[in-house]
Design an enzyme around this catalytic site. Sequence first.
Site, mmCIF file in Angstrom:
data_model
loop_
_atom_site.group_PDB
_atom_site.id
_atom_site.type_symbol
_atom_site.label_atom_id
_atom_site.label_comp_id
_atom_site.label_asym_id
_atom_site.label_seq_id
_atom_site.Cartn_x
_atom_site.Cartn_y
_atom_site.Cartn_z
ATOM 1 N N CYS A 1 0.799 -1.232 0.000
ATOM 2 C CA CYS A 1 0.000 0.000 0.000
ATOM 3 C C CYS A 1 0.831 1.282 0.000
ATOM 4 C CB CYS A 1 -1.010 -0.003 1.143
ATOM 5 S SG CYS A 1 -0.488 -0.775 2.665
ATOM 6 N N ARG B 1 7.430 -10.885 5.267
ATOM 7 C CA ARG B 1 7.032 -10.756 6.668
ATOM 8 C C ARG B 1 7.771 -11.823 7.466
ATOM 9 N NH1 ARG B 1 0.479 -9.894 5.683
ATOM 10 N NH2 ARG B 1 0.720 -8.154 4.213
ATOM 11 N N GLN C 1 1.109 -11.189 -3.170
ATOM 12 C CA GLN C 1 -0.297 -10.863 -2.975
ATOM 13 C C GLN C 1 -0.932 -10.442 -4.300
ATOM 14 O OE1 GLN C 1 0.351 -7.742 0.031
ATOM 15 N NE2 GLN C 1 -0.975 -8.907 1.392
ATOM 16 N N ASP D 1 -2.712 -7.940 -4.921
ATOM 17 C CA ASP D 1 -3.063 -6.741 -4.168
ATOM 18 C C ASP D 1 -3.765 -5.717 -5.039
ATOM 19 O OD1 ASP D 1 -3.183 -5.489 -1.773
ATOM 20 O OD2 ASP D 1 -1.020 -5.276 -1.500
ATOM 21 N N HIS E 1 -5.444 -1.453 -4.647
ATOM 22 C CA HIS E 1 -5.767 -0.280 -3.841
ATOM 23 C C HIS E 1 -6.578 0.694 -4.683
ATOM 24 C CE1 HIS E 1 -2.286 -1.965 -1.672
ATOM 25 N NE2 HIS E 1 -3.020 -1.628 -0.630
ATOM 26 N N LYS F 1 -12.187 -4.015 8.332
ATOM 27 C CA LYS F 1 -12.145 -4.819 7.113
ATOM 28 C C LYS F 1 -13.284 -5.832 7.063
ATOM 29 C CE LYS F 1 -8.984 -8.369 8.951
ATOM 30 N NZ LYS F 1 -7.775 -9.157 8.705
ATOM 31 N N HIS G 1 -8.228 -1.064 0.498
ATOM 32 C CA HIS G 1 -7.238 -2.117 0.260
ATOM 33 C C HIS G 1 -8.028 -3.402 -0.014
ATOM 34 C CE1 HIS G 1 -4.143 0.234 2.726
ATOM 35 N NE2 HIS G 1 -5.291 0.780 3.071
#
Length: 540
Positions: free
Chosen positions: A226, A255, A273, A275, A277, A359, A405
Amino acid sequence: MEEYKGVWLKAGIIYALNLASNGFKPVEVGLGERDFYVDIESDTTLTLDEAKKFATYNQYSYQLKNGYIEFNGNKIRVLGEPSGLEPKYFEILNISVHHPSPNVQYVRIRGVGFEKKEELEQYLKWLEEVSEYDHRIIGERLDLFSFPDETAPGLALFHYKGQIIRKELMRFMEEINESMGYQEVFTAEIYRSILWKTSGHYDYYKDKMVLFKMEEEELGLKPMNCPAHILIYKSKTRSYKDLPIRFSEFGLVFRWEKRGELYGLLRVRGFVQDDGHIFLTEDQIKDEVKILVKKTIDVLSIFGFKGDDVRINLSTRPDESIGSDELWEKATNALVSALNELGIKYIVKEKEGAFYGPKIDFEIRDSLGRWWQLSTIQVDFNLPERFKLEYIDKDGSRRRPVMIHRAIYGSIERFMAILLEHFRGKLPTWISPVQVRVLPISKDVEDYALNLLSKLKENKIRVELDMSDETLSKRIKNAYDQGVPYMIIVGKKEREEGKVTVRGRNNVEIRGVKFDDFLKALLEEIRNRDLNQSAINKLK
């Protein structure tokens, strides 16, 4: 299996001494999750059949002192305490190779040993059963991925067939993103720590970040995408006419999970991911969330997760979080309104939101009855505030956008592991690394088999030809064991008639099929991403 580990280690010691007695150089004996291992220093590897020759019980006189055994000039390290039992029945399971230093190669031999023959038989039966649904064993059996000792713990190497699955997942998500108007981007993996301090990750996520210093400056591998997408948004002035702006990325993130929590592809330290946004105005949030919820439900249904096998949760503000109560209330209300308007039932999970926003998350139930948390949709007023994001409104004033997100798979690696276990290695045809295997009954029809192989390849079908000397029944079993959805069996009769015998899963076989009919039905099954073998059902 804990009760057997002592006798497995004893078996490993005996096996290592057998190797040492035959001129090999064993250096270490230890335990895996479900076996022992013996490392030997060698410039060449062994085949499984060669390794099995030394899997016999022998009595040795040796002394384990300070974690080492000295035998025939070899100093063998032993990790653990062996049992006093005598393992008389062995089975060697696997051979691999790794490099502890640049000029040294170790061959790792894994196996088990038991005091009683029935214990070994029971174990092998259990191993066969668990190999049906443990993605780590499936991945090894199907040659999909590995975790070599030379990589950092928790980082997988994907082999050719494993990468095919990953790419098919990503191709599908690319189509989904395109249908929703996303712009695909690519961002770097390393950033200055100032970025993570601005985003809040440095304070709230530091224990899972990989931070390091180079040239007197602290840098960090990205744990999330992000902030990078925010930098792209900030790269130029944005107008209300531009919003919503949707960025997507198959972003590699890191991570640093605790070593004891690592588990195959389900818990890794580096993963990709799917991902996304979205930067938008407040009054656009509800409609955008509704689109995301519906699209996520559609995607999950493609893999067979629908109805009662999908559960939706609303996760609220955790104790450790950023931003004001007012912003959190706005974000939470937007999610609640979207779910209510869609008429979707959901469970409230108190204090389980992200540190920057509430979320919606989706859980799916697999074929073994286990629940997995996958997709997430998060509404975020806080990161736009921290990064001072702006857009020019209709009246020329500067306003703050909101961020959403979202990730539908969540992690490609984790989603792949769940699919492997859910389908027990027998994936739908569209995502299978090998979609068809051609099996000629004899050498006499090799030319016909090669012609079919060529036609399948021309149509972008992932196909293999098995001309090995194994019996036909053995080759059919091999294809089943390797998760191949379709087999084409051809003999003299098929060649003369220009036809094929098609064999699918669950021993479904259809003889005398025109090849073009099979090809047409197969292409349609793949194009539609059918969950079941629709091609063979059409040919019945």
